[in-house]
Design a protein around this motif. Structure first.
Motif, PDB file in Angstrom:
ATOM      1  N   ALA A   1       1.799  -4.248  -8.014  1.00  0.00           N
ATOM      2  CA  ALA A   1       2.873  -3.313  -8.334  1.00  0.00           C
ATOM      3  C   ALA A   1       3.178  -2.309  -7.218  1.00  0.00           C
ATOM      4  CB  ALA A   1       2.559  -2.582  -9.638  1.00  0.00           C
ATOM      5  N   PRO A   2       2.179  -1.609  -6.662  1.00  0.00           N
ATOM      6  CA  PRO A   2       2.531  -0.660  -5.595  1.00  0.00           C
ATOM      7  C   PRO A   2       3.056  -1.351  -4.346  1.00  0.00           C
ATOM      8  CG  PRO A   2       0.153  -0.813  -5.853  1.00  0.00           C
ATOM      9  CD  PRO A   2       0.756  -1.534  -7.009  1.00  0.00           C
ATOM     10  N   ALA A   3       2.554  -2.556  -4.059  1.00  0.00           N
ATOM     11  CA  ALA A   3       3.066  -3.287  -2.908  1.00  0.00           C
ATOM     12  C   ALA A   3       4.538  -3.630  -3.109  1.00  0.00           C
ATOM     13  CB  ALA A   3       2.246  -4.561  -2.699  1.00  0.00           C
ATOM     14  N   ALA A   4       4.894  -4.048  -4.324  1.00  0.00           N
ATOM     15  CA  ALA A   4       6.281  -4.397  -4.620  1.00  0.00           C
ATOM     16  C   ALA A   4       7.203  -3.193  -4.479  1.00  0.00           C
ATOM     17  CB  ALA A   4       6.380  -4.979  -6.029  1.00  0.00           C
ATOM     18  N   LEU A   5       6.803  -2.062  -5.052  1.00  0.00           N
ATOM     19  CA  LEU A   5       7.641  -0.866  -5.008  1.00  0.00           C
ATOM     20  C   LEU A   5       7.744  -0.317  -3.591  1.00  0.00           C
ATOM     21  CD1 LEU A   5       9.362   0.973  -6.680  1.00  0.00           C
ATOM     22  CD2 LEU A   5       7.328   2.281  -7.307  1.00  0.00           C
ATOM     23  N   ALA A   6       6.640  -0.373  -2.835  1.00  0.00           N
ATOM     24  CA  ALA A   6       6.666   0.104  -1.453  1.00  0.00           C
ATOM     25  C   ALA A   6       7.544  -0.795  -0.575  1.00  0.00           C
ATOM     26  CB  ALA A   6       5.246   0.161  -0.887  1.00  0.00           C
ATOM     27  N   LEU A   7       7.571  -2.096  -0.862  1.00  0.00           N
ATOM     28  CA  LEU A   7       8.446  -3.011  -0.124  1.00  0.00           C
ATOM     29  C   LEU A   7       9.913  -2.636  -0.318  1.00  0.00           C
ATOM     30  CD1 LEU A   7       6.692  -6.459  -0.708  1.00  0.00           C
ATOM     31  CD2 LEU A   7       7.200  -5.432   1.517  1.00  0.00           C
ATOM     32  N   ILE A   8      10.279  -2.245  -1.543  1.00  0.00           N
ATOM     33  CA  ILE A   8      11.657  -1.826  -1.799  1.00  0.00           C
ATOM     34  C   ILE A   8      11.960  -0.540  -1.040  1.00  0.00           C
ATOM     35  CG2 ILE A   8      13.273  -1.012  -3.549  1.00  0.00           C
ATOM     36  CD1 ILE A   8      11.932  -2.825  -5.539  1.00  0.00           C
ATOM     37  N   ALA A   9      11.046   0.438  -1.134  1.00  0.00           N
ATOM     38  CA  ALA A   9      11.270   1.741  -0.503  1.00  0.00           C
ATOM     39  C   ALA A   9      11.408   1.615   1.012  1.00  0.00           C
ATOM     40  CB  ALA A   9      10.123   2.690  -0.861  1.00  0.00           C
ATOM     41  N   SER A  10      10.643   0.699   1.628  1.00  0.00           N
ATOM     42  CA  SER A  10      10.689   0.564   3.082  1.00  0.00           C
ATOM     43  C   SER A  10      11.804  -0.368   3.553  1.00  0.00           C
ATOM     44  CB  SER A  10       9.337   0.045   3.599  1.00  0.00           C
ATOM     45  OG  SER A  10       9.035  -1.216   3.031  1.00  0.00           O
ATOM     46  N   THR A  11      12.307  -1.227   2.674  1.00  0.00           N
ATOM     47  CA  THR A  11      13.350  -2.190   3.047  1.00  0.00           C
ATOM     48  C   THR A  11      14.747  -1.610   2.904  1.00  0.00           C
ATOM     49  OG1 THR A  11      11.943  -4.038   2.373  1.00  0.00           O
ATOM     50  CG2 THR A  11      14.305  -4.481   2.560  1.00  0.00           C
ATOM     51  N   PHE A  12      14.970  -0.834   1.840  1.00  0.00           N
ATOM     52  CA  PHE A  12      16.302  -0.285   1.564  1.00  0.00           C
ATOM     53  C   PHE A  12      16.297   1.216   1.838  1.00  0.00           C
ATOM     54  CE2 PHE A  12      15.820  -4.091  -0.991  1.00  0.00           C
ATOM     55  CZ  PHE A  12      16.999  -4.773  -0.732  1.00  0.00           C
TER      56      PHE A  12
ATOM     57  N   ALA B   1       6.569  -9.569   6.793  1.00  0.00           N
ATOM     58  CA  ALA B   1       5.154  -9.207   6.876  1.00  0.00           C
ATOM     59  C   ALA B   1       5.002  -7.903   7.656  1.00  0.00           C
ATOM     60  CB  ALA B   1       4.372 -10.319   7.558  1.00  0.00           C
ATOM     61  N   ASP B   2       4.017  -7.115   7.291  1.00  0.00           N
ATOM     62  CA  ASP B   2       3.706  -5.889   8.032  1.00  0.00           C
ATOM     63  C   ASP B   2       2.197  -5.771   8.132  1.00  0.00           C
ATOM     64  OD1 ASP B   2       3.110  -3.414   5.726  1.00  0.00           O
ATOM     65  OD2 ASP B   2       3.928  -5.334   5.077  1.00  0.00           O
ATOM     66  N   ASP B   3       1.750  -5.078   9.174  1.00  0.00           N
ATOM     67  CA  ASP B   3       0.312  -4.989   9.438  1.00  0.00           C
ATOM     68  C   ASP B   3      -0.364  -3.824   8.744  1.00  0.00           C
ATOM     69  OD1 ASP B   3       0.397  -7.239  11.079  1.00  0.00           O
ATOM     70  OD2 ASP B   3       0.968  -6.042  12.827  1.00  0.00           O
ATOM     71  N   GLY B   4       0.417  -2.956   8.096  1.00  0.00           N
ATOM     72  CA  GLY B   4      -0.176  -1.815   7.422  1.00  0.00           C
ATOM     73  C   GLY B   4      -0.481  -0.680   8.386  1.00  0.00           C
ATOM     74  N   PHE B   5      -1.160   0.322   7.869  1.00  0.00           N
ATOM     75  CA  PHE B   5      -1.507   1.514   8.642  1.00  0.00           C
ATOM     76  C   PHE B   5      -3.013   1.749   8.578  1.00  0.00           C
ATOM     77  CE2 PHE B   5       2.800   2.114   6.984  1.00  0.00           C
ATOM     78  CZ  PHE B   5       3.496   2.404   8.146  1.00  0.00           C
ATOM     79  N   PRO B   6      -3.587   2.409   9.582  1.00  0.00           N
ATOM     80  CA  PRO B   6      -5.044   2.626   9.599  1.00  0.00           C
ATOM     81  C   PRO B   6      -5.481   3.750   8.656  1.00  0.00           C
ATOM     82  CG  PRO B   6      -4.050   3.647  11.508  1.00  0.00           C
ATOM     83  CD  PRO B   6      -2.934   2.908  10.810  1.00  0.00           C
ATOM     84  N   VAL B   7      -5.384   3.494   7.358  1.00  0.00           N
ATOM     85  CA  VAL B   7      -5.814   4.479   6.377  1.00  0.00           C
ATOM     86  C   VAL B   7      -7.131   4.044   5.749  1.00  0.00           C
ATOM     87  CG1 VAL B   7      -3.477   5.247   5.838  1.00  0.00           C
ATOM     88  CG2 VAL B   7      -4.457   3.339   4.576  1.00  0.00           C
TER      89      VAL B   7
ATOM     90  N   ILE C   1      -3.633  -2.931   4.421  1.00  0.00           N
ATOM     91  CA  ILE C   1      -3.588  -4.338   4.851  1.00  0.00           C
ATOM     92  C   ILE C   1      -2.168  -4.890   4.973  1.00  0.00           C
ATOM     93  CG2 ILE C   1      -5.821  -4.726   3.763  1.00  0.00           C
ATOM     94  CD1 ILE C   1      -4.423  -6.316   1.592  1.00  0.00           C
ATOM     95  N   GLY C   2      -1.173  -4.124   4.554  1.00  0.00           N
ATOM     96  CA  GLY C   2       0.202  -4.600   4.585  1.00  0.00           C
ATOM     97  C   GLY C   2       0.678  -4.980   3.197  1.00  0.00           C
ATOM     98  N   ARG C   3       1.951  -4.693   2.894  1.00  0.00           N
ATOM     99  CA  ARG C   3       2.463  -4.827   1.527  1.00  0.00           C
ATOM    100  C   ARG C   3       2.569  -6.292   1.101  1.00  0.00           C
ATOM    101  NH1 ARG C   3       4.992   0.045   3.442  1.00  0.00           N
ATOM    102  NH2 ARG C   3       3.469   1.640   2.896  1.00  0.00           N
ATOM    103  N   ARG C   4       3.062  -7.180   1.998  1.00  0.00           N
ATOM    104  CA  ARG C   4       3.202  -8.579   1.595  1.00  0.00           C
ATOM    105  C   ARG C   4       1.836  -9.208   1.348  1.00  0.00           C
ATOM    106  NH1 ARG C   4       5.900 -13.374   5.176  1.00  0.00           N
ATOM    107  NH2 ARG C   4       3.751 -13.548   5.933  1.00  0.00           N
ATOM    108  N   ARG C   5       0.861  -8.890   2.195  1.00  0.00           N
ATOM    109  CA  ARG C   5      -0.474  -9.450   2.026  1.00  0.00           C
ATOM    110  C   ARG C   5      -1.118  -8.959   0.731  1.00  0.00           C
ATOM    111  NH1 ARG C   5      -2.358  -7.955   6.620  1.00  0.00           N
ATOM    112  NH2 ARG C   5      -1.766  -9.851   7.725  1.00  0.00           N
TER     113      ARG C   5
END
Length: 481
Positions: free
Chosen positions: A123-134, A195-201, A79-83
């Motif tokens: 928690a995983p949304a927060a960590l994934a936001l860091i990994a994808s941003t930096f 914001a990101d839309d996520g992936f079709p998983v 669904i996307g990390r920010r959402r």
């Protein structure tokens, strides 16, 4: 100015402000694992539960957190990390209000479990936001240094804040405060997080429930050993059922085209060892928090605020070690050169606490132990999380982050349950004054935790290496719906 040239305003870089918001959300997750620890003696008197079940207030949170993290990570990818972060924050605020208003022990445990479930999406949304941003190595190291400092010191900050709130506002405000902080993070996050839309998983709810129920069985069995003994049906039945469900969970992951836990993520020996090192490191720290909280307030008669302040040196040691040392060296030295010495240093600190007696001085025994544990753990989290989340396809960043957080929560859940059982059993078997027996139980439990960290250091030396990239072609069928 040349004709036809167009001046466009520079795009505002919100990445570091976003990191601050992410860090605040992670701080909520980390400190709520311990913020009620200092309040436990007061809450125990108010609600009337016994020593054998005091660990449930801690493990109800960490267990639901651990069991649902994979589901939360997969949902974050979908669904996307920010959402996902926003949904988790809303649930966290609501469950905190429920736990704060709890009239009984059972309602408090239920509220804590719902807090953990909400944190599993944050928690995983927060960590994934860091990994994808930096993505640039130098900036990535700094960002993970901040995250590591927050994740590893948040537990101690929770103890300090819990002490202040318990003494001056009442133990229930240790829970109510989350409602205020969550609202701040939600509003700020909408301004600075992309914001990101996520992936079709695919999101496999059945696997999430199997994993959660399996871990619950193991922790319930370990917790009941304090009251019934390790060979009782109250321990063996939930423990065996839990193992069976975990086995079913793993079998299901192998059979599914789009598993909740892609086993390819764990196939790399270095990444798997990083997860194990993270789990083992928190076995000792969370068990120590519970033991020392009761030692300060029950054995020494300290106030909640003084108890919280007594943990502050450890928080400073963790932050200094994580951000000042580990984050600067993680791109220059092999991960095991930081993680293994860190585990041994923390084990040395726990070893000091085996000498604890009712007359032990804070400055001579407890403070040196806290500093050693803090310095050691700070060198474990940052490089371990870096290895655990590197070399992963962007579509699996959320699940890799979730596994790292799951490892922390499994360590804290099982560690707290087992060490509380060891402490209660050792206290019961000790022949002497009640306070001496209580402290003997604490010392025995921390000795067991020290052994666990030494074993973890040996595993790190043998197996921890930088993680290799996951073979995208080999795992594509496992990632897409």
């Amino acid at each position: 100015m040349a004709t036809g040239s167009v001046q466009t305003p520079a795009r505002t870089d919100h990445r570091w402000a976003g990191l601050g918001v992410i860090a605040l959300a992670q701080l909520m997750v980390a400190l709520d694992a311990t913020i009620v620890n200092v309040a436990l003696p007061t809450a125990q008197r108010t609600l009337g539960f016994d020593d054998a079940h005091r660990s449930y207030i801690v493990t109800a949170y960490t267990l639901s957190f651990a069991g649902l993290l994979l589901l939360g990570g997969k949902t974050s990818d979908r669904i996307g990390r920010r959402r996902a972060l926003t949904f988790g924050l809303i649930g966290f605020a609501a469950s905190s209000a429920l736990a704060g208003a709890a009239p009984t022990f059972e309602v408090l445990v239920a509220g804590r479990a719902l807090q953990g479930a909400s944190a599993a999406f944050m928690a995983p949304a927060a960590l994934a936001l860091i990994a994808s941003t930096f993505t640039e190595p130098r900036e990535r190291g700094k960002a993970f240094g901040v995250f590591g400092a927050v994740a590893s010191s948040g537990a101690v900050v929770g103890l300090l804040l819990g002490g202040v709130l318990t003494e001056y506002a009442g133990w229930r405000w240790c829970l109510y405060v989350n409602v205020i902080v969550a609202l701040i993070v939600i509003v700020a996050g909408r301004r600075v997080l992309s914001a990101d839309d996520g992936f079709p998983v695919r999101v496999d709810v059945i696997s999430g429930l199997l994993g959660t129920a399996g871990l619950a069985g193991l922790v319930l069995g370990a917790s009941e050993a304090a009251a019934h003994g390790w060979e009782s049906a109250a321990v063996l039945v939930p423990g065996l059922v839990g193992l069976g469900m975990i086995a079913g969970f793993l079998v299901r992951q192998r059979a599914l085209a789009a598993p909740l836990l892609p086993l390819a993520v764990l196939a790399d020996r270095g990444r798997a060892t990083a997860y194990v090192a993270t789990a083992i490191s928190v076995v000792g720290t969370f068990g120590m928090f519970l033991m020392l909280t009761y030692h300060f307030q029950v054995a020494l008669g300290w106030s909640p605020v003084r108890t919280g302040l007594a943990f502050l040196p450890m928080s400073l040691a963790v932050a200094g070690s994580s951000y000042g040392l580990a984050s600067r060296l993680m791109d220059r030295v092999a991960p095991r050169a930081l993680v293994a010495p860190g585990l041994l240093l923390a084990a040395a600190g726990l070893g000091l606490l085996t000498q604890l007696t009712p007359t032990s001085g804070y400055l001579t025994v407890i403070l040196p132990a806290e500093v050693l544990v803090g310095l050691g753990i700070g060198c474990v989290f940052t490089p371990s999380i870096g290895v655990a989340t590197s070399g992963v396809d962007p579509r699996q960043a959320g699940i890799a982050a979730a596994i790292a957080n799951t490892a922390m929560q499994i360590g804290s859940s099982v560690g707290t349950a087992v060490l509380n059982t060891v402490a209660v059993s050792a206290t019961r078997d000790f022949e002497g004054a009640p306070i001496a027996a209580l402290v003997h139980g604490f010392a025995t439990a921390t000795g067991g935790a020290a052994v666990a960290l030494v074993v973890g250091a040996a595993l790190v030396v043998a197996f921890l290496r930088p993680a290799a990239p996951v073979d995208s072609a080999r795992t594509t069928s496992q990632k897409l719906a």
